[in-house]
Design an enzyme around this catalytic site. Sequence first.
Site, PDB file in Angstrom:
ATOM      1  N   LYS A 309       0.631  -1.111  -0.252  1.00  0.00           N
ATOM      2  CA  LYS A 309      -0.264   0.376  -0.031  1.00  0.00           C
ATOM      3  C   LYS A 309       0.817   1.110   0.049  1.00  0.00           C
ATOM      4  O   LYS A 309       0.614   2.482  -0.609  1.00  0.00           O
ATOM      5  CB  LYS A 309      -0.733   0.190   1.066  1.00  0.00           C
ATOM      6  CG  LYS A 309      -1.991  -0.939   1.302  1.00  0.00           C
ATOM      7  CD  LYS A 309      -3.092  -1.133   1.879  1.00  0.00           C
ATOM      8  CE  LYS A 309      -4.815  -1.770   1.639  1.00  0.00           C
ATOM      9  NZ  LYS A 309      -5.003  -1.646   2.572  1.00  0.00           N
ATOM     10  N   ASN A 332      -4.967   2.099  -1.536  1.00  0.00           N
ATOM     11  CA  ASN A 332      -5.274   0.962  -1.383  1.00  0.00           C
ATOM     12  C   ASN A 332      -6.096   0.115  -3.524  1.00  0.00           C
ATOM     13  O   ASN A 332      -6.354  -0.966  -3.654  1.00  0.00           O
ATOM     14  CB  ASN A 332      -6.418   0.174  -1.053  1.00  0.00           C
ATOM     15  CG  ASN A 332      -7.736   0.741  -1.278  1.00  0.00           C
ATOM     16  OD1 ASN A 332      -7.652   2.118  -2.045  1.00  0.00           O
ATOM     17  ND2 ASN A 332      -8.666  -0.361  -0.793  1.00  0.00           N
ATOM     18  N   ASP A 348     -10.684   2.272   1.162  1.00  0.00           N
ATOM     19  CA  ASP A 348     -10.677   1.194   2.637  1.00  0.00           C
ATOM     20  C   ASP A 348     -11.513   2.691   3.536  1.00  0.00           C
ATOM     21  O   ASP A 348     -12.686   2.201   4.170  1.00  0.00           O
ATOM     22  CB  ASP A 348      -9.904   1.056   3.480  1.00  0.00           C
ATOM     23  CG  ASP A 348      -8.843  -0.409   2.847  1.00  0.00           C
ATOM     24  OD1 ASP A 348      -9.968  -0.719   1.975  1.00  0.00           O
ATOM     25  OD2 ASP A 348      -7.109   0.138   2.712  1.00  0.00           O
ATOM     26  N   ALA A 377      -5.609   0.933  16.950  1.00  0.00           N
ATOM     27  CA  ALA A 377      -4.212   2.367  16.863  1.00  0.00           C
ATOM     28  C   ALA A 377      -3.913   1.859  15.106  1.00  0.00           C
ATOM     29  O   ALA A 377      -3.149   2.632  14.680  1.00  0.00           O
ATOM     30  CB  ALA A 377      -3.783   2.254  17.649  1.00  0.00           C
ATOM     31  N   GLY A 379      -3.465   0.517  11.172  1.00  0.00           N
ATOM     32  CA  GLY A 379      -4.512   1.170   9.360  1.00  0.00           C
ATOM     33  C   GLY A 379      -5.661   1.002   9.182  1.00  0.00           C
ATOM     34  O   GLY A 379      -5.855   2.309   8.533  1.00  0.00           O
ATOM     35  N   ALA A 380      -6.422   0.212  10.059  1.00  0.00           N
ATOM     36  CA  ALA A 380      -7.787   0.124   9.358  1.00  0.00           C
ATOM     37  C   ALA A 380      -8.396   1.164  10.757  1.00  0.00           C
ATOM     38  O   ALA A 380      -8.957   2.180  10.269  1.00  0.00           O
ATOM     39  CB  ALA A 380      -8.698  -1.334   9.918  1.00  0.00           C
ATOM     40  N   ARG A 404       0.505   4.157  21.377  1.00  0.00           N
ATOM     41  CA  ARG A 404       0.146   4.506  19.844  1.00  0.00           C
ATOM     42  C   ARG A 404      -1.106   5.289  19.082  1.00  0.00           C
ATOM     43  O   ARG A 404      -1.183   5.427  18.793  1.00  0.00           O
ATOM     44  CB  ARG A 404      -0.040   2.593  19.191  1.00  0.00           C
ATOM     45  CG  ARG A 404       0.398   2.690  17.491  1.00  0.00           C
ATOM     46  CD  ARG A 404       0.328   1.284  17.122  1.00  0.00           C
ATOM     47  NE  ARG A 404       0.613   1.311  15.709  1.00  0.00           N
ATOM     48  CZ  ARG A 404       0.016   0.033  15.378  1.00  0.00           C
ATOM     49  NH1 ARG A 404       0.184  -0.860  15.927  1.00  0.00           N
ATOM     50  NH2 ARG A 404       0.477  -0.503  13.736  1.00  0.00           N
ATOM     51  N   TYR A 469     -13.639  -9.726   9.131  1.00  0.00           N
ATOM     52  CA  TYR A 469     -15.028 -10.486   7.821  1.00  0.00           C
ATOM     53  C   TYR A 469     -15.271 -11.368   8.501  1.00  0.00           C
ATOM     54  O   TYR A 469     -15.863 -12.405   7.302  1.00  0.00           O
ATOM     55  CB  TYR A 469     -15.133  -9.641   6.760  1.00  0.00           C
ATOM     56  CG  TYR A 469     -13.820  -9.390   5.987  1.00  0.00           C
ATOM     57  CD1 TYR A 469     -13.759 -10.943   5.126  1.00  0.00           C
ATOM     58  CD2 TYR A 469     -12.946  -8.582   5.881  1.00  0.00           C
ATOM     59  CE1 TYR A 469     -12.779 -10.861   4.481  1.00  0.00           C
ATOM     60  CE2 TYR A 469     -11.464  -8.533   5.285  1.00  0.00           C
ATOM     61  CZ  TYR A 469     -11.729 -10.266   4.543  1.00  0.00           C
ATOM     62  OH  TYR A 469     -10.818  -9.742   4.029  1.00  0.00           O
TER      63      TYR A 469
HETATM   64  P1  NAP Z   1      -3.042  -3.034  11.843  1.00  0.00           P
HETATM   65  O1  NAP Z   1      -2.509  -1.901  11.390  1.00  0.00           O
HETATM   66  O2  NAP Z   1      -1.153  -4.359  12.284  1.00  0.00           O
HETATM   67  O3  NAP Z   1      -3.675  -3.024  13.339  1.00  0.00           O
HETATM   68  C1  NAP Z   1      -3.552  -3.906  14.274  1.00  0.00           C
HETATM   69  C2  NAP Z   1      -4.607  -3.121  15.840  1.00  0.00           C
HETATM   70  O4  NAP Z   1      -4.875  -4.265  16.638  1.00  0.00           O
HETATM   71  C3  NAP Z   1      -3.449  -3.208  16.577  1.00  0.00           C
HETATM   72  O5  NAP Z   1      -3.970  -1.753  17.230  1.00  0.00           O
HETATM   73  C4  NAP Z   1      -3.065  -3.699  17.565  1.00  0.00           C
HETATM   74  O6  NAP Z   1      -2.771  -3.448  18.968  1.00  0.00           O
HETATM   75  C5  NAP Z   1      -3.879  -4.197  17.496  1.00  0.00           C
HETATM   76  N1  NAP Z   1      -4.024  -5.366  18.420  1.00  0.00           N
HETATM   77  C6  NAP Z   1      -3.899  -6.206  17.342  1.00  0.00           C
HETATM   78  N2  NAP Z   1      -3.576  -8.047  18.569  1.00  0.00           N
HETATM   79  C7  NAP Z   1      -4.308  -7.186  19.601  1.00  0.00           C
HETATM   80  C8  NAP Z   1      -4.935  -7.899  20.519  1.00  0.00           C
HETATM   81  N3  NAP Z   1      -4.174  -9.375  20.668  1.00  0.00           N
HETATM   82  N4  NAP Z   1      -5.411  -7.452  21.501  1.00  0.00           N
HETATM   83  C9  NAP Z   1      -5.331  -6.085  21.703  1.00  0.00           C
HETATM   84  N5  NAP Z   1      -5.038  -5.919  20.094  1.00  0.00           N
HETATM   85  C10 NAP Z   1      -4.582  -5.982  19.057  1.00  0.00           C
HETATM   86  O7  NAP Z   1      -4.077  -4.242  11.004  1.00  0.00           O
HETATM   87  P2  NAP Z   1      -5.240  -3.032  10.536  1.00  0.00           P
HETATM   88  O8  NAP Z   1      -4.823  -3.624   9.107  1.00  0.00           O
HETATM   89  O9  NAP Z   1      -5.619  -2.332  10.928  1.00  0.00           O
HETATM   90  O10 NAP Z   1      -6.241  -4.583  10.816  1.00  0.00           O
HETATM   91  C11 NAP Z   1      -6.766  -3.875  12.023  1.00  0.00           C
HETATM   92  C12 NAP Z   1      -7.893  -5.527  11.552  1.00  0.00           C
HETATM   93  O11 NAP Z   1      -8.726  -4.275  10.898  1.00  0.00           O
HETATM   94  C13 NAP Z   1      -7.517  -6.374  10.879  1.00  0.00           C
HETATM   95  O12 NAP Z   1      -7.623  -7.037  11.678  1.00  0.00           O
HETATM   96  C14 NAP Z   1      -8.649  -6.777   9.662  1.00  0.00           C
HETATM   97  O13 NAP Z   1      -9.650  -8.447   9.935  1.00  0.00           O
HETATM   98  C15 NAP Z   1      -9.549  -5.927   9.979  1.00  0.00           C
HETATM   99  N6  NAP Z   1      -9.727  -4.546   8.471  1.00  0.00           N
HETATM  100  C16 NAP Z   1     -10.620  -5.230   7.418  1.00  0.00           C
HETATM  101  C17 NAP Z   1     -11.189  -4.470   6.913  1.00  0.00           C
HETATM  102  C18 NAP Z   1     -12.277  -4.588   6.039  1.00  0.00           C
HETATM  103  O14 NAP Z   1     -12.686  -4.646   5.186  1.00  0.00           O
HETATM  104  N7  NAP Z   1     -14.146  -5.237   6.335  1.00  0.00           N
HETATM  105  C19 NAP Z   1     -10.345  -4.135   5.914  1.00  0.00           C
HETATM  106  C20 NAP Z   1      -9.148  -3.759   6.725  1.00  0.00           C
HETATM  107  C21 NAP Z   1      -8.826  -4.048   7.669  1.00  0.00           C
HETATM  108  P3  NAP Z   1      -0.843  -2.794  19.075  1.00  0.00           P
HETATM  109  O15 NAP Z   1      -0.938  -0.977  18.350  1.00  0.00           O
HETATM  110  O16 NAP Z   1      -0.965  -2.747  21.150  1.00  0.00           O
HETATM  111  O17 NAP Z   1       0.292  -4.162  18.676  1.00  0.00           O
END
Ligand code: NAP
Length: 525
Positions: A309, A332, A348, A377, A379-380, A404, A469
């Site tokens: 991305k 994206n 997104d 906190a 990307g999403a 973060r 999802y």
């Molecule tokens: P990311 O950038 O890796 O961020 C993950 C976030 O989740 C961070 O804030 C992390 O906290 C937190 N986290 C991870 N494991 C955890 C745990 N065990 N307990 C508490 N917090 C936890 O990921 P992202 O791209 O934002 O994606 C996050 C989720 O969004 C994905 O799992 C995906 O299912 C969903 N998503 C869905 C769509 C859609 O189209 N529906 C699109 C994009 C993303 P720390 O900062 O503490 O590590």
Amino acid sequence: MAGPTQIAVPIMLGHVAAGQQAAKAAVALGANLIEWRMDSATPSAVEELFSDAAVRAIPWILTVRPTWEGGHFAGDETGRLRLIKCCLEYHPAYLDIELKAWVNNAAISEYYGSIDVQHRPQLILSSHHFNSRPADLHRILDTIANYPEARVAKIAFQSSDIHDALDALELYESLKQYPRLQGVFIAMGEHGAISRTLAGKFGAAFTFATLPGGLPTASGQPTIGELVDVYRLPEQQPDWAVCGLVGWPVMQSVSPQMHNAAMKEMKFSGVYVRFPLPGDGAAFKRAVKRLQVTGQLNLRGLSITIPHKENAYRFVTELGGVIKGRDAGVINTILFSGDAPPVGLNTDAPGGLQALLRGAGWREADLQGRRAAIIGAGGAAAGLAAALAEHGCQLTIFNRTLPRAQHLAQQIRRAGGTCDAMELGKLQLNEFDLLVQCTPVGMHPHTDAMPIPENSHLRPGTVVMDTIYNPRRTKLLQWAAIRGGVCVEGVEMLVGQGALQFKGFTGFNPPIGTMHDAAIRALGI
Ligand code: NAP
């Protein structure tokens, strides 16, 4: 003049009744040709196979592949020719002979020449390379073309990157100098997927597919259903536009099902494929430039996923392209239009926001002044938080790692939004109108997990959106529904971001219901 690309299903003849059943099932699903692999067949098995009139009526390719070219026939060439002669009594449409055998074994070409013209199958001269792309692809094609008996040149090789797949497709251009010949050029393996999914657009004589649940005879073979229903192979035309998903991994993505279902419904002359691409920014730039300059591809747009991305953002800005919408350094989607610089956008967050509004039954103006809790906190979360803040929501970011959350909250405030940051454990849900869950907690296979304690207090009517999802209804959403929450599933965000991409790719208003159904079917949720 060659007809549309046919779908061929290879069946290794073993148990005769099972083979007959498989052949009939393949035709029922949309296959036009069976490649009967007679490598281990006996004359009596062949006779039994074709004693079934329905099987006899299916056009077929005769292949007796020797071990020295990746097959199972272990005997000598005299024995192989004997088996071939026996099979020819059942009138195959094509006979596949390895280029090496044709060059080195005069008995085969002499015998082929002696078959009376009326019953002579069309000759496929084939060349297989199971380790890597041969350096002299074009020389192999020219060698095949030098034999006037050849009607189809088939070259299959193991691919190791997207460039190998494009090399295979470019052979169709070289083939144009030999009007008598058709081609089947296959880049085997995951990286070569487009050499199969775009075979119709490039005018292949046929391409191979498997039965659902069947074992492919070469790696990367799609099912008949994928080729017919998802990629619309029999309808593909040379001038169709191509869109696709660039990332690594991409095989699990349901974007092809979602976009192709929408393209089919809107009768858009184009197809959406997977472009598997591991690597860094340099690999991204090289690959996307090559996609852009491959004129016959008619590249219209790309969806971009992990890990590219940021690479995509750099690619577009370096080429002097425009970033549409909020500029957060990641995109994206890339849109291409002739020689004009590409356009980048990120669907997104706006797609997630639209999904949220649809699910909650709100208009944008209804967000003004709402108190929203964001969990996560990453990307999403950053995208959705910015979109919600722009519409006047009062945000609090709750994250496992407080700094973060604080960093993200500061970014939102700098952009003029209202935003606090707190540790996840401090979340008091009853203080909020809206909860947006943006962590992987609760995602398959850990479906029993939820990011907040089960004894949290949720006010009925609170809107709860989970970005996960798979599963469709996470434990958090099930928990919220029981307490009167208004639930928005992550699949709605997936469809929302895809729908905005679809609009950019095709100019058509996206058929959201169709995209939604296709995504759900493909995810099996
Ligand atoms: P990311 O950038 O890796 O961020 C993950 C976030 O989740 C961070 O804030 C992390 O906290 C937190 N986290 C991870 N494991 C955890 C745990 N065990 N307990 C508490 N917090 C936890 O990921 P992202 O791209 O934002 O994606 C996050 C989720 O969004 C994905 O799992 C995906 O299912 C969903 N998503 C869905 C769509 C859609 O189209 N529906 C699109 C994009 C993303 P720390 O900062 O503490 O590590």
